[in-house]
Enzyme design. Structure first.
Site, PDB file in Angstrom:
ATOM      1  N   GLY A  18       0.824  -1.210   0.000  1.00  0.00           N
ATOM      2  CA  GLY A  18       0.000   0.000   0.000  1.00  0.00           C
ATOM      3  C   GLY A  18       0.851   1.248   0.000  1.00  0.00           C
ATOM      4  O   GLY A  18       1.761   1.395   0.806  1.00  0.00           O
ATOM      5  N   GLY A  20      -0.474   4.374   0.352  1.00  0.00           N
ATOM      6  CA  GLY A  20      -1.249   5.483   0.919  1.00  0.00           C
ATOM      7  C   GLY A  20      -0.400   6.204   1.958  1.00  0.00           C
ATOM      8  O   GLY A  20       0.822   6.008   2.024  1.00  0.00           O
ATOM      9  N   PHE A  21      -1.055   7.030   2.774  1.00  0.00           N
ATOM     10  CA  PHE A  21      -0.311   7.753   3.813  1.00  0.00           C
ATOM     11  C   PHE A  21       0.513   6.795   4.670  1.00  0.00           C
ATOM     12  O   PHE A  21       1.654   7.070   5.016  1.00  0.00           O
ATOM     13  CB  PHE A  21      -1.272   8.490   4.751  1.00  0.00           C
ATOM     14  N   VAL A  86      -1.992  -6.968  -4.803  1.00  0.00           N
ATOM     15  CA  VAL A  86      -1.752  -8.051  -3.843  1.00  0.00           C
ATOM     16  C   VAL A  86      -2.918  -9.022  -3.981  1.00  0.00           C
ATOM     17  O   VAL A  86      -4.083  -8.611  -3.923  1.00  0.00           O
ATOM     18  CB  VAL A  86      -1.717  -7.509  -2.395  1.00  0.00           C
ATOM     19  N   GLU A 177     -18.978  17.167   2.996  1.00  0.00           N
ATOM     20  CA  GLU A 177     -18.073  17.924   2.115  1.00  0.00           C
ATOM     21  C   GLU A 177     -18.544  17.841   0.668  1.00  0.00           C
ATOM     22  O   GLU A 177     -18.547  18.833  -0.066  1.00  0.00           O
ATOM     23  CB  GLU A 177     -16.642  17.374   2.228  1.00  0.00           C
TER      24      GLU A 177
END
Ligand SMILES: Cc1cc2nc3c(=O)[nH]c(=O)nc-3n(C[C@H](O)[C@H](O)[C@H](O)COP(=O)(O)OP(=O)(O)OC[C@H]3O[C@@H](n4cnc5c(N)ncnc54)[C@H](O)[C@@H]3O)c2cc1C
Length: 423
Positions: A18, A20-21, A86, A177
């Site tokens: 991954g 991501g962050f 994966v 949002e």
């Protein structure tokens, strides 16, 4: 040791799943460590999810929200990046399998595969809803909205059928949002773009199952958000649930039928589906429970970080929310811990530095709540939101781009990314 040839076999192999962050944070914090890092993501870009709704509403262009993962590691020569999916994780054999790459055997594994949308089995949702979790999701939603306006301009009967109406599901930050940004796009620009479309032709509904929106915030912030949304023209329906979705209609449990050709799903997440195959007992929302070092207790060489993990905050005893700052800090901590272990040092427990839970409702309108209970709202909160999210963006180039786009949109009220690119 790895079966693969892109590691030299002499040093511990850290496999990061991954980009991501969480995964990026882990890999970046192994830069000075004597290990070989292999990072695999199904995409060759890092997605900045908090700003996806700005892509979906034409405020930001795709490169401001998706950044090449390889760019982030040009100065780190112990890292190799692969774009692949994966497909299987065998914790007992310490082996991971992929779509195309050969299997990789690891010494340490960092699971940063994030979460995925949960439609809670709602009839028709998987087929017809527009989730907002990935960059393709955001582009799909933007194209759908623009396509509907273009079609309704040519064929006014579509307006009566609800073609321009949007139902947003979920009164949490993603739903609020998105609903706020959609009304700004509708009222600010699309009405000017399509002067022949009548003023009241397009409605934005926000449907939330709880009695109030923003249940994670204090009552004063909930009331503020409701007022701010209503002022912008969002029709908020609380205490009701979507029962079924078809391409042209949304049915609620109460029996109400909403005429809308677009339904945005911002209602629920669950841990990446792969976690179900790990043979672990999972926490609520398919998340993996970890110890104070962020390791899986039965497999101490495996770290679960970010949205996929249920991380208990040492200070409050509460499970931390699925937020960018939690993902980044937990990933960084996993990287530091592996670096310490590889160097024969004792690792430290994870301590979360609270950046607040926050959300924007629209221009000049946002809410912030800290773990200690302190709150902010309005312009001050929007500045805090901007500062925290700029800090999370992966490079200075992304930060500069976001600032220019936000400042430009704030001054001119333009959303220049509202174009459809057909391929
Ligand atoms: C619309 C939206 C708005 C948000 N707004 C905010 C906000 O305002 N503030 C905030 O702090 N947080 C916000 N969040 C939450 C925040 O974005 C997440 O908490 C954070 O992105 C989690 O990071 P992660 O690294 O754990 O997972 P992700 O960022 O999801 O990264 C997981 C990575 O794993 C990859 N992956 C998944 N499955 C596979 C596979 N099988 N094979 C290979 N790769 C795979 C994915 O491509 C992805 O790159 C928002 C989230 C969403 C969806």
């Amino acid at each position: 040791m790895s079966d693969r040839t892109d590691t030299n076999g002499a040093r511990p192999v850290v496999l990061v799943l991954g980009g991501g962050f969480a995964g990026i944070g882990a890999a970046q914090h192994l830069g000075k460590s004597d290990v070989d890092v292999v990072l695999v993501d199904k995409n060759d870009y890092h997605t900045f999810q908090p700003l996806l709704y700005q892509v979906a509403t034409g405020l930001l262009e795709q490169p401001a929200v998706g950044h090449p993962v390889r760019d982030l590691f040009h100065d780190q020569d112990n890292v190799r990046i692969h774009k692949d999916r994966v497909t299987a994780i065998d914790l007992g054999a310490r082996k991971v399998e992929f779509g195309k790459l050969g299997p990789i055997v690891y010494d340490y594994l960092v699971l940063g595969l994030g979460a995925e949308v949960n439609f809670f089995g709602v009839d028709g949702a998987a087929e017809h809803a527009f989730p907002l979790y990935t960059l393709p999701d955001a582009v799909r939603l933007k194209n759908q909205v623009l396509r509907m306006w273009e079609a309704a301009d040519k064929e006014p009967d579509l307006i009566d059928d609800g073609a321009l109406n949007v139902v947003v599901v979920g009164g949490g930050p993603t739903g609020v949002e998105t609903a706020g940004a959609l009304t700004e796009l509708y009222n600010g620009l699309l009405r000017k773009d399509y002067p022949d479309v009548p003023e009241d032709a397009a409605r934005v509904f926000l449907v939330e199952a709880s009695p109030e929106i923003f249940s994670m915030f204090k009552p004063e912030l909930r009331a503020y958000a409701l007022e701010a949304l209503t002022e912008r023209g969002v029709e908020v329906l609380t205490g009701d649930v979507v029962a079924s979705v078809s391409p042209l209609r949304v049915r609620l449990k109460s029996g109400k039928e909403l005429r809308a050709h677009t339904l945005v799903w911002g209602a629920g997440l669950q841990g990446n589906a792969l976690v179900q195959s790990l043979g672990l007992e999972l926490e609520r929302g398919n998340r993996i429970a970890v110890d104070e070092q962020l390791r899986i207790p039965s497999h101490p060489e495996v770290f679960a970080v970010g949205d996929i993990a249920a991380i208990t905050d040492a200070k409050t005893g509460q499970v931390l929310p699925q937020l960018g700052s939690v993902a980044l800090q937990s990933g960084e901590h996993a990287g530091e811990t592996i670096a310490a272990l590889a160097a024969g040092k004792d690792p430290k427990p994870f301590k979360y530095r609270d950046k607040g839970t926050m959300a924007t409702i629209g221009r000049g309108s946002a809410v912030v709540q800290m773990l200690g209970g302190k709150t902010m709202k309005g312009r001050k909160a929007q500045v805090a939101w901007g500062a925290v999210h700029l800090a999370l963006l992966p490079t200075n180039q992304n930060r500069a781009k976001a600032v220019v786009d936000w400042a430009g949109a704030g001054l001119t009220h333009q959303r220049s990314a509202r174009i459809t690119v057909e391929t």
